[in-house]
Design a protein around this motif. Structure first.
Motif, PDB file in Angstrom:
ATOM      1  N   TRP A 201       0.816  -1.218   0.000  1.00 45.36           N
ATOM      2  CA  TRP A 201       0.000   0.000   0.000  1.00 45.36           C
ATOM      3  C   TRP A 201       0.851   1.269   0.000  1.00 45.36           C
ATOM      4  CZ3 TRP A 201       0.807   2.935   4.312  1.00 45.36           C
ATOM      5  CH2 TRP A 201       1.187   2.294   5.479  1.00 45.36           C
ATOM      6  N   LEU A 202       2.042   1.176   0.639  1.00 42.86           N
ATOM      7  CA  LEU A 202       2.920   2.351   0.671  1.00 42.86           C
ATOM      8  C   LEU A 202       3.534   2.581  -0.719  1.00 42.86           C
ATOM      9  CD1 LEU A 202       4.003   4.361   2.791  1.00 42.86           C
ATOM     10  CD2 LEU A 202       6.000   2.906   3.012  1.00 42.86           C
ATOM     11  N   HIS A 203       4.036   1.492  -1.278  1.00 40.31           N
ATOM     12  CA  HIS A 203       4.640   1.523  -2.604  1.00 40.31           C
ATOM     13  C   HIS A 203       3.578   1.948  -3.626  1.00 40.31           C
ATOM     14  CE1 HIS A 203       8.044   0.362  -5.029  1.00 40.31           C
ATOM     15  NE2 HIS A 203       7.262  -0.319  -5.843  1.00 40.31           N
ATOM     16  N   GLY A 204       2.368   1.350  -3.481  1.00 41.92           N
ATOM     17  CA  GLY A 204       1.245   1.654  -4.385  1.00 41.92           C
ATOM     18  C   GLY A 204       0.843   3.127  -4.308  1.00 41.92           C
ATOM     19  N   SER A 205       0.889   3.698  -3.082  1.00 44.53           N
ATOM     20  CA  SER A 205       0.492   5.107  -2.922  1.00 44.53           C
ATOM     21  C   SER A 205       1.462   6.020  -3.663  1.00 44.53           C
ATOM     22  CB  SER A 205       0.491   5.526  -1.445  1.00 44.53           C
ATOM     23  OG  SER A 205      -0.271   4.639  -0.708  1.00 44.53           O
ATOM     24  N   VAL A 206       2.765   5.693  -3.582  1.00 43.98           N
ATOM     25  CA  VAL A 206       3.768   6.520  -4.276  1.00 43.98           C
ATOM     26  C   VAL A 206       3.554   6.407  -5.792  1.00 43.98           C
ATOM     27  CG1 VAL A 206       6.249   6.901  -4.678  1.00 43.98           C
ATOM     28  CG2 VAL A 206       5.449   6.286  -2.405  1.00 43.98           C
ATOM     29  N   ILE A 207       3.280   5.175  -6.267  1.00 42.04           N
ATOM     30  CA  ILE A 207       3.049   4.983  -7.703  1.00 42.04           C
ATOM     31  C   ILE A 207       1.800   5.757  -8.144  1.00 42.04           C
ATOM     32  CG2 ILE A 207       2.449   3.285  -9.488  1.00 42.04           C
ATOM     33  CD1 ILE A 207       4.330   1.329  -8.103  1.00 42.04           C
ATOM     34  N   LEU A 208       0.744   5.689  -7.315  1.00 38.36           N
ATOM     35  CA  LEU A 208      -0.505   6.396  -7.629  1.00 38.36           C
ATOM     36  C   LEU A 208      -0.249   7.907  -7.694  1.00 38.36           C
ATOM     37  CD1 LEU A 208      -3.514   5.669  -8.058  1.00 38.36           C
ATOM     38  CD2 LEU A 208      -3.885   6.337  -5.685  1.00 38.36           C
ATOM     39  N   PHE A 209       0.535   8.409  -6.743  1.00 33.87           N
ATOM     40  CA  PHE A 209       0.866   9.830  -6.731  1.00 33.87           C
ATOM     41  C   PHE A 209       1.620  10.192  -8.012  1.00 33.87           C
ATOM     42  CE2 PHE A 209       3.961  13.233  -5.736  1.00 33.87           C
ATOM     43  CZ  PHE A 209       3.055  14.257  -5.484  1.00 33.87           C
ATOM     44  N   PHE A 210       2.562   9.324  -8.406  1.00 43.90           N
ATOM     45  CA  PHE A 210       3.343   9.568  -9.619  1.00 43.90           C
ATOM     46  C   PHE A 210       2.432   9.593 -10.851  1.00 43.90           C
ATOM     47  CE2 PHE A 210       5.692   7.672 -13.258  1.00 43.90           C
ATOM     48  CZ  PHE A 210       6.529   8.748 -13.512  1.00 43.90           C
ATOM     49  N   ILE A 211       1.447   8.665 -10.894  1.00 42.85           N
ATOM     50  CA  ILE A 211       0.533   8.612 -12.047  1.00 42.85           C
ATOM     51  C   ILE A 211      -0.266   9.912 -12.146  1.00 42.85           C
ATOM     52  CG2 ILE A 211      -1.540   7.464 -12.954  1.00 42.85           C
ATOM     53  CD1 ILE A 211      -0.376   4.820 -11.830  1.00 42.85           C
ATOM     54  N   VAL A 212      -0.846  10.331 -11.001  1.00 42.16           N
ATOM     55  CA  VAL A 212      -1.660  11.553 -10.995  1.00 42.16           C
ATOM     56  C   VAL A 212      -0.783  12.765 -11.333  1.00 42.16           C
ATOM     57  CG1 VAL A 212      -3.101  13.072  -9.579  1.00 42.16           C
ATOM     58  CG2 VAL A 212      -3.335  10.592  -9.375  1.00 42.16           C
ATOM     59  N   LEU A 213       0.414  12.813 -10.740  1.00 42.52           N
ATOM     60  CA  LEU A 213       1.333  13.930 -10.993  1.00 42.52           C
ATOM     61  C   LEU A 213       1.701  13.962 -12.478  1.00 42.52           C
ATOM     62  CD1 LEU A 213       3.167  16.212  -9.702  1.00 42.52           C
ATOM     63  CD2 LEU A 213       4.998  14.524  -9.770  1.00 42.52           C
ATOM     64  N   ASN A 214       1.993  12.778 -13.036  1.00 41.68           N
ATOM     65  CA  ASN A 214       2.415  12.706 -14.432  1.00 41.68           C
ATOM     66  C   ASN A 214       1.316  13.205 -15.375  1.00 41.68           C
ATOM     67  OD1 ASN A 214       4.514  12.139 -16.181  1.00 41.68           O
ATOM     68  ND2 ASN A 214       3.719  10.117 -16.672  1.00 41.68           N
ATOM     69  N   ILE A 215       0.063  12.935 -15.018  1.00 40.60           N
ATOM     70  CA  ILE A 215      -1.052  13.443 -15.834  1.00 40.60           C
ATOM     71  C   ILE A 215      -1.086  14.973 -15.729  1.00 40.60           C
ATOM     72  CG2 ILE A 215      -3.595  13.521 -15.995  1.00 40.60           C
ATOM     73  CD1 ILE A 215      -3.541  10.471 -15.443  1.00 40.60           C
ATOM     74  N   TYR A 216      -0.853  15.490 -14.530  1.00 45.12           N
ATOM     75  CA  TYR A 216      -0.820  16.948 -14.352  1.00 45.12           C
ATOM     76  C   TYR A 216       0.361  17.569 -15.110  1.00 45.12           C
ATOM     77  CZ  TYR A 216      -0.267  21.535 -12.273  1.00 45.12           C
ATOM     78  OH  TYR A 216      -0.101  22.890 -12.110  1.00 45.12           O
ATOM     79  N   LEU A 217       1.520  16.889 -15.074  1.00 41.21           N
ATOM     80  CA  LEU A 217       2.721  17.427 -15.735  1.00 41.21           C
ATOM     81  C   LEU A 217       2.506  17.658 -17.228  1.00 41.21           C
ATOM     82  CD1 LEU A 217       5.703  15.349 -14.248  1.00 41.21           C
ATOM     83  CD2 LEU A 217       4.639  17.414 -13.372  1.00 41.21           C
ATOM     84  N   HIS A 218       1.586  16.865 -17.829  1.00 45.58           N
ATOM     85  CA  HIS A 218       1.383  16.953 -19.268  1.00 45.58           C
ATOM     86  C   HIS A 218       0.105  17.691 -19.651  1.00 45.58           C
ATOM     87  CE1 HIS A 218       4.339  13.697 -18.914  1.00 45.58           C
ATOM     88  NE2 HIS A 218       4.755  14.121 -20.095  1.00 45.58           N
ATOM     89  N   CYS A 219      -0.611  18.227 -18.676  1.00 46.55           N
ATOM     90  CA  CYS A 219      -1.947  18.769 -18.973  1.00 46.55           C
ATOM     91  C   CYS A 219      -1.914  20.033 -19.831  1.00 46.55           C
ATOM     92  CB  CYS A 219      -2.743  19.003 -17.690  1.00 46.55           C
ATOM     93  SG  CYS A 219      -2.161  20.409 -16.729  1.00 46.55           S
TER      94      CYS A 219
END
Ligand SMILES: [Zn+2]
Ligand SMILES: [Zn+2]
Length: 284
Positions: A201-219
């Protein structure tokens, strides 16, 4: 001139990953189960992340500040194709550990935080996790710089055809780059993985944050609150990554801008004159 991956060779490597990786499912212990897991992952990623990218785009259009001109409709189609191909490769990689988990085999993942500890010290384990996180992000920075060398540029040039990207380009990277980024998912297959445990869940949370951030980075849009807050934490922003797409030779950081700061590749850390000089130098 050094060794350069030509378009022909690059194309063969990319296709081998897409189709060869799919065929590899046949050598898994239970191919039928493997393909079921793979397709569920692939369909799931598309069903969740594509509409999410659409929702973020809509939200940005209403509330955000546009950085450059909006992309042409044909660019969206190319972005979606590249992104869904990346999800394909991610699913090819993730199917292996997920199958192991489903069959109750030893995996490098555990839901129990304590089980992921090395020894009992909470302080030491926290430091270890921070170090691990920095190491992984440092890897993404150098992977990105490697892809900007003449040798490996073929595998990254499509991502840069999105001069002014949209949310749908977030994971619009080649199969080779997808393997470089998400290949560590196969860590699970190594014997050494039994010595380490990652907290799911900890590892997954960081990955989830990266996914959401990455979508924002390209918006292609900015929000004052986010743009003012994240840089204080050395976290990448839409304005920071958009400059990477428009100028190409700066801003290689993916999650933490700390690496751009330390390696002197972050224009937002220079003054205006320094920035102009650096761009002139890159052009010549
Ligand atoms: Zn790049
Ligand atoms: Zn990008």
């Amino acid at each position: 001139m050094g060794f350069v991956i030509t378009p022909k060779v690059g194309f063969i490597i990319d296709q081998s990953i897409v189709f060869g990786g799919f065929a590899l499912g046949l050598i898994s212990k239970n191919p039928l189960q493997w393909y079921e897991v793979f397709f569920k992952l692939y369909i799931g990623l598309n069903l969740v992340l594509m509409p999410f990218a659409g929702l973020v785009t809509l939200f940005c259009k209403i509330f955000g500040k546009r950085i450059q001109d909006p992309p042409k409709p044909t660019q969206y189609l190319k972005e979606i194709f590249e992104t869904t191909r990346c999800y394909w490769v991610v699913s090819l990689l993730a199917a292996w550990p997920v199958q192991r988990y489903l069959n109750g085999e030893l995996t490098a993942y555990t839901m129990d935080l304590k089980e992921s500890f090395v020894g009992d010290s909470i302080i030491l384990n926290t430091l270890f996790m921070v170090f691990f996180f920095l190491l992984v992000d440092f890897h993404t920075y150098w992977k990105h710089r490697l892809l900007h060398t003449r040798t490996f540029w073929y595998f990254h040039r499509n991502h840069h055809s999105f001069f002014d990207p949209s949310c749908f380009a977030s994971f619009g990277v080649s199969p080779f780059e997808s393997v470089l980024t998400f290949g560590p998912l196969l860590f699970d297959q190594l014997e050494i993985a039994n010595q380490f445990k990652l907290c799911t869940w900890l590892h997954g949370s960081v990955i989830l944050f990266f996914i959401v951030l990455n979508i924002y980075l390209h918006c292609g849009y900015t929000f004052d609150f986010i743009e003012n807050t994240l840089p204080k934490l050395f976290i990448n922003t839409s304005a920071h990554h958009n400059l990477h797409h428009s100028k190409t030779k700066i801003h290689f950081s993916e999650l933490l801008t700390l690496w751009d700061y330390l390696m002197n590749t972050g224009a937002t850390f220079y003054n205006k004159q320094e920035f102009q000089q650096k761009l002139e130098k890159e052009k010549s």
